[in-house]
Design a protein around this motif. Structure first.
Motif, PDB file in Angstrom:
ATOM      1  N   GLU A   3     -31.630  19.580  10.193  1.00 34.12           N
ATOM      2  CA  GLU A   3     -31.653  18.874   8.920  1.00 34.12           C
ATOM      3  C   GLU A   3     -32.974  18.122   8.807  1.00 34.12           C
ATOM      4  O   GLU A   3     -33.566  17.711   9.808  1.00 34.12           O
ATOM      5  CB  GLU A   3     -30.444  17.965   8.770  1.00 34.12           C
ATOM      6  CG  GLU A   3     -30.618  16.539   9.084  1.00 34.12           C
ATOM      7  CD  GLU A   3     -29.407  15.678   8.759  1.00 34.12           C
ATOM      8  OE1 GLU A   3     -28.526  16.069   7.967  1.00 34.12           O
ATOM      9  OE2 GLU A   3     -29.345  14.581   9.313  1.00 34.12           O
ATOM     10  N   ILE A   4     -33.410  17.985   7.560  1.00 33.16           N
ATOM     11  CA  ILE A   4     -34.604  17.207   7.259  1.00 33.16           C
ATOM     12  C   ILE A   4     -34.124  15.954   6.541  1.00 33.16           C
ATOM     13  O   ILE A   4     -33.654  16.015   5.402  1.00 33.16           O
ATOM     14  CB  ILE A   4     -35.583  17.991   6.372  1.00 33.16           C
ATOM     15  CG1 ILE A   4     -35.933  19.318   7.024  1.00 33.16           C
ATOM     16  CG2 ILE A   4     -36.837  17.156   6.099  1.00 33.16           C
ATOM     17  CD1 ILE A   4     -36.627  20.292   6.104  1.00 33.16           C
ATOM     18  N   TYR A   5     -34.196  14.842   7.251  1.00 32.99           N
ATOM     19  CA  TYR A   5     -33.733  13.556   6.725  1.00 32.99           C
ATOM     20  C   TYR A   5     -34.924  12.604   6.694  1.00 32.99           C
ATOM     21  O   TYR A   5     -35.522  12.329   7.744  1.00 32.99           O
ATOM     22  CB  TYR A   5     -32.615  12.998   7.613  1.00 32.99           C
ATOM     23  CG  TYR A   5     -32.176  11.599   7.245  1.00 32.99           C
ATOM     24  CD1 TYR A   5     -31.363  11.387   6.142  1.00 32.99           C
ATOM     25  CD2 TYR A   5     -32.582  10.504   7.991  1.00 32.99           C
ATOM     26  CE1 TYR A   5     -30.960  10.110   5.793  1.00 32.99           C
ATOM     27  CE2 TYR A   5     -32.191   9.220   7.655  1.00 32.99           C
ATOM     28  CZ  TYR A   5     -31.380   9.031   6.550  1.00 32.99           C
ATOM     29  OH  TYR A   5     -30.995   7.763   6.204  1.00 32.99           O
ATOM     30  N   ASN A   6     -35.270  12.122   5.508  1.00 33.43           N
ATOM     31  CA  ASN A   6     -36.428  11.227   5.332  1.00 33.43           C
ATOM     32  C   ASN A   6     -37.690  11.815   5.968  1.00 33.43           C
ATOM     33  O   ASN A   6     -38.459  11.116   6.616  1.00 33.43           O
ATOM     34  CB  ASN A   6     -36.144   9.837   5.905  1.00 33.43           C
ATOM     35  CG  ASN A   6     -35.242   9.026   5.005  1.00 33.43           C
ATOM     36  OD1 ASN A   6     -35.070   9.332   3.823  1.00 33.43           O
ATOM     37  ND2 ASN A   6     -34.643   8.005   5.557  1.00 33.43           N
ATOM     38  N   LEU A 125     -38.384  18.218  -2.783  1.00 34.34           N
ATOM     39  CA  LEU A 125     -38.012  19.207  -3.802  1.00 34.34           C
ATOM     40  C   LEU A 125     -39.184  19.494  -4.735  1.00 34.34           C
ATOM     41  O   LEU A 125     -39.378  20.640  -5.176  1.00 34.34           O
ATOM     42  CB  LEU A 125     -36.794  18.733  -4.598  1.00 34.34           C
ATOM     43  CG  LEU A 125     -35.476  18.693  -3.819  1.00 34.34           C
ATOM     44  CD1 LEU A 125     -34.379  18.050  -4.670  1.00 34.34           C
ATOM     45  CD2 LEU A 125     -35.067  20.076  -3.351  1.00 34.34           C
ATOM     46  N   LEU A 126     -39.979  18.476  -5.046  1.00 35.34           N
ATOM     47  CA  LEU A 126     -41.185  18.663  -5.864  1.00 35.34           C
ATOM     48  C   LEU A 126     -42.158  19.614  -5.162  1.00 35.34           C
ATOM     49  O   LEU A 126     -42.675  20.553  -5.769  1.00 35.34           O
ATOM     50  CB  LEU A 126     -41.857  17.316  -6.135  1.00 35.34           C
ATOM     51  CG  LEU A 126     -43.206  17.391  -6.845  1.00 35.34           C
ATOM     52  CD1 LEU A 126     -43.034  17.840  -8.283  1.00 35.34           C
ATOM     53  CD2 LEU A 126     -43.915  16.043  -6.781  1.00 35.34           C
ATOM     54  N   HIS A 127     -42.384  19.395  -3.867  1.00 37.60           N
ATOM     55  CA  HIS A 127     -43.289  20.265  -3.111  1.00 37.60           C
ATOM     56  C   HIS A 127     -42.745  21.691  -3.029  1.00 37.60           C
ATOM     57  O   HIS A 127     -43.514  22.655  -3.133  1.00 37.60           O
ATOM     58  CB  HIS A 127     -43.542  19.705  -1.714  1.00 37.60           C
ATOM     59  CG  HIS A 127     -44.340  18.443  -1.719  1.00 37.60           C
ATOM     60  ND1 HIS A 127     -45.593  18.338  -2.278  1.00 37.60           N
ATOM     61  CD2 HIS A 127     -44.060  17.212  -1.243  1.00 37.60           C
ATOM     62  CE1 HIS A 127     -46.054  17.117  -2.146  1.00 37.60           C
ATOM     63  NE2 HIS A 127     -45.130  16.398  -1.527  1.00 37.60           N
ATOM     64  N   LEU A 128     -41.433  21.839  -2.855  1.00 40.83           N
ATOM     65  CA  LEU A 128     -40.827  23.170  -2.839  1.00 40.83           C
ATOM     66  C   LEU A 128     -41.053  23.864  -4.179  1.00 40.83           C
ATOM     67  O   LEU A 128     -41.428  25.036  -4.231  1.00 40.83           O
ATOM     68  CB  LEU A 128     -39.326  23.075  -2.529  1.00 40.83           C
ATOM     69  CG  LEU A 128     -38.553  24.396  -2.550  1.00 40.83           C
ATOM     70  CD1 LEU A 128     -39.084  25.375  -1.512  1.00 40.83           C
ATOM     71  CD2 LEU A 128     -37.060  24.128  -2.339  1.00 40.83           C
ATOM     72  N   SER A 151     -44.871  19.160   2.939  1.00 38.22           N
ATOM     73  CA  SER A 151     -43.475  18.770   3.149  1.00 38.22           C
ATOM     74  C   SER A 151     -42.926  19.508   4.365  1.00 38.22           C
ATOM     75  O   SER A 151     -43.268  20.666   4.602  1.00 38.22           O
ATOM     76  CB  SER A 151     -42.665  19.132   1.900  1.00 38.22           C
ATOM     77  OG  SER A 151     -41.297  19.164   2.157  1.00 38.22           O
ATOM     78  N   LYS A 152     -42.064  18.857   5.114  1.00 32.44           N
ATOM     79  CA  LYS A 152     -41.423  19.522   6.255  1.00 32.44           C
ATOM     80  C   LYS A 152     -40.561  20.680   5.751  1.00 32.44           C
ATOM     81  O   LYS A 152     -40.469  21.719   6.398  1.00 32.44           O
ATOM     82  CB  LYS A 152     -40.569  18.529   7.048  1.00 32.44           C
ATOM     83  CG  LYS A 152     -41.334  17.345   7.603  1.00 32.44           C
ATOM     84  CD  LYS A 152     -41.909  17.610   8.952  1.00 32.44           C
ATOM     85  CE  LYS A 152     -42.774  16.490   9.469  1.00 32.44           C
ATOM     86  NZ  LYS A 152     -42.130  15.351   9.987  1.00 32.44           N
ATOM     87  N   LEU A 153     -39.941  20.505   4.591  1.00 32.99           N
ATOM     88  CA  LEU A 153     -39.094  21.552   4.028  1.00 32.99           C
ATOM     89  C   LEU A 153     -39.895  22.827   3.775  1.00 32.99           C
ATOM     90  O   LEU A 153     -39.508  23.914   4.212  1.00 32.99           O
ATOM     91  CB  LEU A 153     -38.447  21.063   2.723  1.00 32.99           C
ATOM     92  CG  LEU A 153     -37.566  22.059   1.980  1.00 32.99           C
ATOM     93  CD1 LEU A 153     -36.345  22.423   2.812  1.00 32.99           C
ATOM     94  CD2 LEU A 153     -37.144  21.481   0.633  1.00 32.99           C
ATOM     95  N   THR A 154     -41.017  22.720   3.089  1.00 34.36           N
ATOM     96  CA  THR A 154     -41.812  23.912   2.783  1.00 34.36           C
ATOM     97  C   THR A 154     -42.460  24.487   4.043  1.00 34.36           C
ATOM     98  O   THR A 154     -42.574  25.696   4.183  1.00 34.36           O
ATOM     99  CB  THR A 154     -42.879  23.615   1.715  1.00 34.36           C
ATOM    100  OG1 THR A 154     -43.672  22.495   2.127  1.00 34.36           O
ATOM    101  CG2 THR A 154     -42.234  23.334   0.373  1.00 34.36           C
ATOM    102  N   LEU A 155     -42.839  23.633   4.956  1.00 31.75           N
ATOM    103  CA  LEU A 155     -43.429  24.103   6.207  1.00 31.75           C
ATOM    104  C   LEU A 155     -42.407  24.925   7.006  1.00 31.75           C
ATOM    105  O   LEU A 155     -42.719  25.998   7.521  1.00 31.75           O
ATOM    106  CB  LEU A 155     -43.921  22.911   7.033  1.00 31.75           C
ATOM    107  CG  LEU A 155     -44.781  23.206   8.246  1.00 31.75           C
ATOM    108  CD1 LEU A 155     -46.023  24.009   7.869  1.00 31.75           C
ATOM    109  CD2 LEU A 155     -45.201  21.897   8.906  1.00 31.75           C
TER     110      LEU A 155
END
Length: 173
Positions: A3-6, A125-128, A151-155
């Motif tokens: 999970e990606i939290y903060n 979410l903006l970066h995604l 972002s960690k999400l996009t990475l």
């Protein structure tokens, strides 16, 4: 399962003792992360693993949702098929992502910790969205390259978004 939290990444399969903090995982572009993997051979083992990880997710009450996910969850499944009559091996990766929903401060009336969580969720979410928008440009009109490192999400989803991948998005609302 992570999970990606903060903007911090955590292994959801980590066994936690009472009152112990979770270990943050370090990630960087083009480097593997120290995430626990599990070999499974049937659906029951997969379901058991997912249940345990699901219980470790960051969830909290907000004005809009009593069980609001405060983080993005990523489950990556690696499938290896060894063909018996040939010496060939086929490998695939499936990433299942549960994105935390974007939040409007006016509606959620979030303050303190919930406000910070919501801001981090909205930023990732903006970066995604920016990466997807860049990837969706028509060939020949694409002067810019997607920026995954913001972002960690996009990475973490880089392999699932670009290159030789197929991406499907579904919404519950």
């Amino acid at each position: 399962m992570m999970e990606i939290y903060n903007e911090d990444v955590f292994d959801l399969s980590e066994e936690l003792e009472k009152n112990k903090q979770r270990t943050k995982l370090k990630i960087a572009e083009n480097k593997a992360i120290n995430l626990r993997s599990l070999s499974v051979s049937n659906q029951e083992e997969v379901a058991s693993f997912l249940e345990k990880g699901y219980r470790n997710r960051s969830i909290a009450a907000t004005k809009m949702n009593a069980h609001s996910s405060r983080a993005h969850t990523i489950v990556t499944i690696y499938v290896k098929q060894i063909q018996s009559n040939a010496k060939a091996t086929l490998s695939s990766q499936i990433s299942i992502v549960d994105l935390a929903g974007s939040e409007r401060v006016g509606k959620s009336k979030a303050t303190g910790k919930r406000l910070k969580e919501g801001a981090k969720i909205n930023t990732s979410l903006l970066h995604l969205g920016n990466v997807i928008r860049t990837l969706a440009k028509k060939p020949g009109h694409q002067n810019e390259k997607p920026i995954y490192r913001d972002s960690k999400l996009t990475l973490l989803l880089k392999d699932s978004l670009g290159g030789n991948s197929k991406t499907v998005m579904a919404s519950t609302k």
